[in-house]
Scaffold this motif. Structure first.
Motif, PDB file in Angstrom:
ATOM      1  N   ALA A   1       0.835  -1.201   0.000  1.00 28.19           N
ATOM      2  CA  ALA A   1       0.000   0.000   0.000  1.00 28.19           C
ATOM      3  C   ALA A   1       0.872   1.254   0.000  1.00 28.19           C
ATOM      4  O   ALA A   1       0.623   2.213  -0.737  1.00 28.19           O
ATOM      5  CB  ALA A   1      -0.936  -0.009   1.201  1.00 28.19           C
ATOM      6  N   LYS A   2       1.920   1.240   0.817  1.00 31.64           N
ATOM      7  CA  LYS A   2       2.783   2.410   0.890  1.00 31.64           C
ATOM      8  C   LYS A   2       3.576   2.593  -0.403  1.00 31.64           C
ATOM      9  O   LYS A   2       3.752   3.711  -0.882  1.00 31.64           O
ATOM     10  CB  LYS A   2       3.738   2.242   2.071  1.00 31.64           C
ATOM     11  CG  LYS A   2       4.459   3.510   2.430  1.00 31.64           C
ATOM     12  CD  LYS A   2       5.032   3.403   3.824  1.00 31.64           C
ATOM     13  CE  LYS A   2       5.365   4.771   4.352  1.00 31.64           C
ATOM     14  NZ  LYS A   2       5.788   4.722   5.735  1.00 31.64           N
TER      15      LYS A   2
ATOM     16  N   ALA B   1       2.604   1.684  -3.320  1.00 28.01           N
ATOM     17  CA  ALA B   1       1.670   2.191  -4.324  1.00 28.01           C
ATOM     18  C   ALA B   1       1.467   3.689  -4.143  1.00 28.01           C
ATOM     19  O   ALA B   1       1.487   4.453  -5.117  1.00 28.01           O
ATOM     20  CB  ALA B   1       0.332   1.452  -4.216  1.00 28.01           C
ATOM     21  N   ASP B   2       1.290   4.130  -2.896  1.00 27.05           N
ATOM     22  CA  ASP B   2       1.107   5.560  -2.635  1.00 27.05           C
ATOM     23  C   ASP B   2       2.335   6.357  -3.054  1.00 27.05           C
ATOM     24  O   ASP B   2       2.218   7.454  -3.613  1.00 27.05           O
ATOM     25  CB  ASP B   2       0.835   5.796  -1.141  1.00 27.05           C
ATOM     26  CG  ASP B   2      -0.563   5.346  -0.750  1.00 27.05           C
ATOM     27  OD1 ASP B   2      -1.367   5.086  -1.662  1.00 27.05           O
ATOM     28  OD2 ASP B   2      -0.843   5.258   0.457  1.00 27.05           O
TER      29      ASP B   2
ATOM     30  N   ALA C   1       3.632  -3.427  -6.414  1.00 26.62           N
ATOM     31  CA  ALA C   1       2.636  -2.354  -6.328  1.00 26.62           C
ATOM     32  C   ALA C   1       3.002  -1.146  -7.192  1.00 26.62           C
ATOM     33  O   ALA C   1       2.129  -0.573  -7.835  1.00 26.62           O
ATOM     34  CB  ALA C   1       2.431  -1.933  -4.873  1.00 26.62           C
TER      35      ALA C   1
END
Lengths: 306, 356
Positions: free
Chosen positions: B193-194, B196-197, B218
């Motif tokens: 998730a990080k 991807a961000d 990601a």
């Protein structure tokens, strides 16, 4: 340093995406805790939701079926917790922790065949005209369906708790289960329904990560968001709009710090990396100064024979 | 009296049992991520499988995945040594001190620590010259970028990662003097998730090429969603995103090393070593350069791979200045391994500071 490289519109749009899994999991846990049950298994339910949603949407090709499967997966796992705490009267803290560990292991097992697979994309709801508006278009009208569900759910939970009979019963069960029982409400039934709702929300939050935010499946990909959701409920003093505020604050500062790093701002990176946690806690602690207490029966087991 | 005797008998029996089973060499692996991460840990586990396949019944391999770096690692390594492992590979930088600590307590067990620098009589270190691969990716990145902004998702500020940034920057800059690096420190090896961000933040700020030193795919997914962004596979090929956005990759190939070291333990010829192999020895592989890279760029990149492999060219060849403008390498001078192993500075032209 080049702050002009950061576009406020895109920043807000991506903070909403980053905050949504946290919001969904936290709003579900809020309902559970309002009913007087402390379920520490949010992380486990999220990760199971993430793999259930991922697997079903890959197999069927439909992200919407995946979303439903994720909610079902989270809810089914939470039934285990409901059984342990509501019928077997097991300790809620221990059961919740066990649920997280079980969920992490189970999801790793279920996900073995799905590493490196790409899920079908869930498109954004591009509403004609509205999503083309400058500034507000991408922020308000350019997202996927689940993000709006998260916002709608927050409003619905708030309104239900505040204005409806169902909400009143739920709160009564959470505040004083003896009294609620004496009035003829079925405490265990209410709590089980709340636990299922919390499980479904957590599962949905997990699927948001694996289907939309990342989108891929890897073990342990929820990476502690379930734990942050638990903390958020407490800091938000069990109030839905504050949960929303906290989630957006956390997601927002997380995205902002990444953007600041990319723009080469001169604040040491370590401070930026810890800022989402610090600022969210700080703001919510200040907000929680109104002394709204936890539901009085939170974490206490109930059995009708008492 | 009786109890002591019983215990003594049990101890003898255990000893007999152990020596009877000692013909089977037990090889343990400690992983920082899940074996299904598709990157760093995945490739180490491929190496473990290669060992199991190469020696069949003669070896038994065990592994523990997702072991946090730090105090818990010491427990996991100790446990593996207690279970009778003859050789233990600890596969992340953060396991360095735990490995050395445990090695002191088990002088008869051989330890191999990946990417570290502390050795002992029974502790070897090994790593790959990933910076050679990053030189190739940097070259392609510099040629492919149209916005002249290259995003870099970095994990932790350790020499390995800083070396990679410098190597990629040097070679991007050489083919494209206008190139600019935007670096995000994620403080994680693996958090999809990080990552991807971080990739989204870089793309939103104009990066059209993303390099990463984190292990998940990601960033590839984020690049694909954005449309026209180039990425590279990290640690493993990540070919599911080929031919675009993934246009090439750096692949870790640990299998030959793991097989050789296991063989050494079985033969009794194992000795402490400090191995640092690159493209030439096959420890670093360059994943297929896809057709989305123009033919001339691909040819240049492949020529560089050849030269790096043969040793004709060193990725850190002067003139190179440090970030503050002071001279580091004179014209034609190449960096020595000691400086590279402890690299803690950016070279001239990179903006920002190395976090402490």
């Amino acid at each position: 340093m080049d702050l002009s490289a950061i576009s406020p519109t895109l920043l807000i749009a991506s903070l909403m995406v980053a905050a949504t899994p946290l919001l969904l999991a936290a709003i579900g846990e809020l309902v559970v805790e309002k009913a007087g049950v402390l379920n520490l298994g949010v992380e486990g339910m999220m990760i199971v939701g993430a793999i259930c949603g991922f697997a079903v949407s890959v197999e069927t090709g439909s992200p919407y079926l995946g979303i439903l499967a994720a909610m079902a997966g989270g809810a089914i796992l939470s039934m285990l917790f409901a059984f342990l705490t509501q019928f077997a009267l097991a300790n809620q803290v221990a059961s919740g922790l066990a649920l997280t560990l079980f969920g992490l292991g189970l999801s790793a097992l279920m996900g073995q065949g799905y590493v490196g697979v790409k899920p079908p994309a869930m498109g954004t709801l591009n509403i004609p005209v509205l999503s083309d508006l400058p500034f507000v278009g991408p922020i308000l009208f350019g997202h996927d369906l689940v993000l709006y569900i998260g916002l709608g759910l927050t409003a619905a939970v708030w309104a239900t708790l505040k204005y409806t009979r169902v909400g009143l019963i739920l709160r009564a069960v959470g505040e004083n289960h003896e009294a609620a029982h004496a009035l003829g409400y079925h405490v265990v039934r209410v709590r089980i329904l709340a636990i299922l709702f919390g499980g479904a929300c957590a599962g949905l939050g997990g699927a948001y990560i694996s289907l939309i935010r990342v989108p891929q499946w890897t073990e342990g990909m929820t990476a502690g968001i379930g734990w942050i959701a638990l903390a958020l409920v407490v800091f938000a003093s069990w109030k839905p709009w504050r949960v929303l505020l906290g989630a957006y604050l956390f997601g927002g500062i997380n995205v902002l710090q990444l953007n600041l790093q990319a723009a080469g701002i001169a604040i040491p990176v370590e401070y930026l990396a810890m800022s989402p946690y610090l600022i969210t806690i700080l703001v919510l602690v200040i907000l929680s100064a109104d002394k709204s207490a936890a539901p009085a029966s939170l974490g206490r087991p109930f059995h009708a024979s008492h | 009296m009786k109890l002591t005797k019983l215990l003594a008998t049990a101890a003898v029996a255990m000893g007999l049992a152990t020596s009877a089973m000692a013909e089977k060499t037990k090889v343990g692996f400690i992983y920082v991520g899940p074996v299904g991460d598709g990157g760093w840990t995945y490739e180490h586990d491929q190496g473990r499988k290669a060992v199991a396949e190469a020696f069949g019944d003669q070896v038994e391999t065990v592994y523990q995945e997702s072991v946090p770096e730090g105090a818990d690692a010491e427990r996991a390594i100790t446990q593996m040594a207690l279970q009778g492992a003859d050789l233990i590979f600890t596969t992340s930088f953060g396991y360095m001190d735990p490995t050395v600590n445990v090695a002191k307590k088990f002088p008869n067990v051989k330890f191999e620590h990946a990417t570290g620098y502390k050795t002992a009589d029974n502790v070897s270190v090994y790593s790959a010259r990933f910076y050679e691969g990053r030189a190739v990716q940097g070259h392609i990145a510099g040629k492919m970028t149209e916005s002249n902004i290259i995003g870099y998702i970095a994990s932790f500020p350790i020499p390995e990662v800083i070396r990679g940034i410098n190597s990629a920057y040097i070679h991007a800059k050489r083919v494209n003097p206008d190139v600019q690096f935007k670096i995000i420190w994620a403080y994680t090896w693996f958090d999809p998730a990080k990552e991807a961000d971080a990739a989204k933040a870089l793309i939103e700020q104009g990066a059209d090429v993303i390099l990463q030193h984190t292990d998940s795919t990601a960033p590839q997914a984020a690049a694909q969603a954005a449309g026209n962004v180039v990425t590279f596979g990290q640690a493993s090929d990540m070919s599911e995103y080929a031919p675009f956005p993934r246009v090439s990759s750096i692949i870790d190939d640990w299998a030959p090393y793991y097989i050789a070291r296991t063989k050494a333990v079985m033969d009794g010829t194992w000795e402490t070593a400090n191995t640092w192999d690159g493209i030439g020895a096959g420890m670093v592989g360059i994943g297929e350069i896809s057709d989305r890279v123009p033919a001339d760029v691909k040819a240049e990149a492949l020529a560089m791979v050849e030269k790096l492999a043969s040793g004709e060219y060193h990725a850190f060849t002067g003139p190179i200045n440090k970030q503050d403008g002071s001279a580091w390498l004179a014209d034609g001078e190449t960096a020595d391994d000691g400086t590279l192993a402890g690299m803690n500075f950016y070279i001239e032209g990179i903006e920002g500071e190395v976090p402490n």
